[in-house]
Write an enzyme that holds these catalytic residues in place. Structure first.
Site, PDB file in Angstrom:
ATOM      1  CE  LYS A 163      -2.517   2.079   3.881  1.00 57.75           C
ATOM      2  NZ  LYS A 163      -3.596   1.890   4.863  1.00 57.75           N
ATOM      3  CG  LEU A 164       2.606   2.644  -3.245  1.00 62.25           C
ATOM      4  CD1 LEU A 164       2.905   3.184  -4.655  1.00 62.25           C
ATOM      5  CD2 LEU A 164       3.904   2.286  -2.521  1.00 62.25           C
ATOM      6  CG  ASN A 192      -4.306   8.630   5.593  1.00 61.93           C
ATOM      7  OD1 ASN A 192      -3.234   8.161   5.233  1.00 61.93           O
ATOM      8  ND2 ASN A 192      -5.077   8.027   6.472  1.00 61.93           N
ATOM      9  CD  GLU A 215      -6.934   2.734   3.549  1.00 63.01           C
ATOM     10  OE1 GLU A 215      -5.933   2.194   3.030  1.00 63.01           O
ATOM     11  OE2 GLU A 215      -7.129   2.753   4.773  1.00 63.01           O
ATOM     12  CG  ASP A 240      -9.053   4.202   7.431  1.00 56.72           C
ATOM     13  OD1 ASP A 240      -9.619   3.905   8.486  1.00 56.72           O
ATOM     14  OD2 ASP A 240      -7.846   4.536   7.397  1.00 56.72           O
ATOM     15  N   GLY A 292      -4.229  -0.796  10.195  1.00 54.25           N
ATOM     16  CA  GLY A 292      -3.277  -0.755  11.305  1.00 54.25           C
ATOM     17  C   GLY A 292      -3.016   0.674  11.705  1.00 54.25           C
TER      18      GLY A 292
END
Ligand code: NPG
Length: 371
Positions: A163-164, A192, A215, A240, A292
């Site tokens: 995942k980048l 994010n 994401e 997320d 995580g």
């Protein structure tokens, strides 16, 4: 179950390498641990998912500590002997928000309760696998060459998915170079919440790289925007930050805002709500995976149990201990053939290493479990 006292322990563990995301750079893992001790001397441990600053979400460590001590704990103390892990969420429901503070409390209580009965998190939650495939989350770097080297190192170690982290100015080019260098590896990106719907055309340029998912491209409260973006790009949209409950998950799925969901127990208030999100998603045929937050072994162990539920069909950010720490707070989790083993002992199935704990402790306070 009766608790005698609760201990809060602030710890700081240096990360093996700085971890940069669109919301900041971490050099250490700063958090507090909660240990509850029952009147029979059984311990329950957990790790707070909040960050020092409210950048990933509105919660932050000092706020979580205050809410836990002044607003959450007294409500649980009032339950007296009736205290049980499944009553934590309904008892704390009058307190709005603060899922990370609720999570750390519920998890310590659940751990103590399970340890007292000899049952592990995996069996309690309904896990069906004894090991889970491990992905790794790779932070934003100063130079693409650094990123290529970091990803190469992780692939060599056997990680099965990369995942980048992306942000405006660090997205198409790093993804292109990693695809060109390492070919058809399972690859995904995490923004994010760094973009807006105005970036839809730009994000559509990621389509050619056949990513597993993108994401949380848009702000946490932009469910409609994610649904609209999902119609404009081919890369599956995964949520997320936007998902804090099973009800959020239902809304996102019905609106078409999430084709995939990242479940982080601390973001959603604990393992019991995590399981409910899993169940809602599974019933709708929506894959989930376990996120995580740079957890030590204390938080990683129950995450691995969760990640072994049947609907967790994508590799999670459930990396081995040495991806984060030179010395973990528990026996290290290791990568075996790209997988990490799910602990089987009572409770979280791991024990805290007292010497390491002492080394990383900044302060400790004990609160009696009394009104
Ligand atoms: O492997 O634990 C890990 C880190 C995975 O990228 C990761 N976590 O946005 O998902 C995230 C990010 C994160 C880290 C979020 C710390 C909040 C705190």
């Amino acid at each position: 179950m009766r608790i005698d006292h609760l201990e809060m322990r602030w710890v700081r563990l240096p990360l093996v390498a700085p971890f940069r995301t669109s919301f900041g750079t971490s050099y250490d893992r700063d958090t507090f641990l909660v240990r509850v001790v029952t009147d029979e001397g059984v311990e329950g441990w957990s790790e707070c998912g909040a960050e020092p600053e409210p950048l990933y979400s509105s919660e932050f460590l000092a706020g979580a500590e205050l809410v836990l001590r002044d607003h959450l704990m007294p409500r649980l103390v009032a339950l007296g002997d009736r205290l049980a892990a499944h009553l934590v969420q309904p008892t704390l429901a009058p307190v709005t928000g603060h899922p990370m503070a609720k999570h750390v409390l519920e998890t310590a209580i659940l751990d103590a309760q399970l340890r007292a009965t000899g049952l592990g998190f995996a069996d309690h939650l309904g896990s069906v696998r004894d090991r889970v495939p491990a992905g790794v989350s790779v932070g934003i770097m100063d130079e693409i060459d650094e990123l290529v080297a970091a990803v190469g190192g992780y692939l060599e170690q056997g990680y099965v998915r990369i995942k980048l982290k992306i942000e405006p100015g660090w997205d198409l080019e790093p993804v292109r170079v990693i695809r060109e260098t390492y070919g058809d590896i399972p690859l995904q990106v995490d923004a994010n919440a760094a973009y807006t719907l105005l970036d839809a055309q730009h994000l559509a340029r990621l389509d050619e790289f056949d990513l597993l998912l993108i994401e949380q491209p848009l702000p946490e409260d932009d469910m409609r925007g994610h649904a609209e973006l999902a119609r404009r790009i081919r890369t599956p949209v995964c949520l997320d930050e936007s998902i804090t409950s099973a009800r959020d998950a239902a809304t996102a799925i019905v609106l078409g805002a999430a084709a995939i969901i990242n479940i982080k127990p601390s973001r959603v208030g604990g393992y019991l709500e995590s399981r409910r999100i899993h169940d809602v998603a599974h019933a709708h045929g929506i894959p989930v995976w376990c996120g995580g937050m740079l957890e030590t072994g204390i938080g990683r162990a129950p995450n691995l149990a969760l990640a072994a539920l049947p609907g967790f069909t994508l590799p999670g950010d459930t990396s081995a201990s040495d991806r984060y720490y030179r010395t973990d707070l528990t026996e290290p989790f290791v990568l075996e053939d790209g997988h990490v083993r799910v602990p089987t002992g009572p409770g979280t199935g791991v024990d805290v290493l007292p010497d390491v704990l002492e080394d990383v402790t900044i302060s400790t306070s004990t609160i009696p479990w009394r009104a």
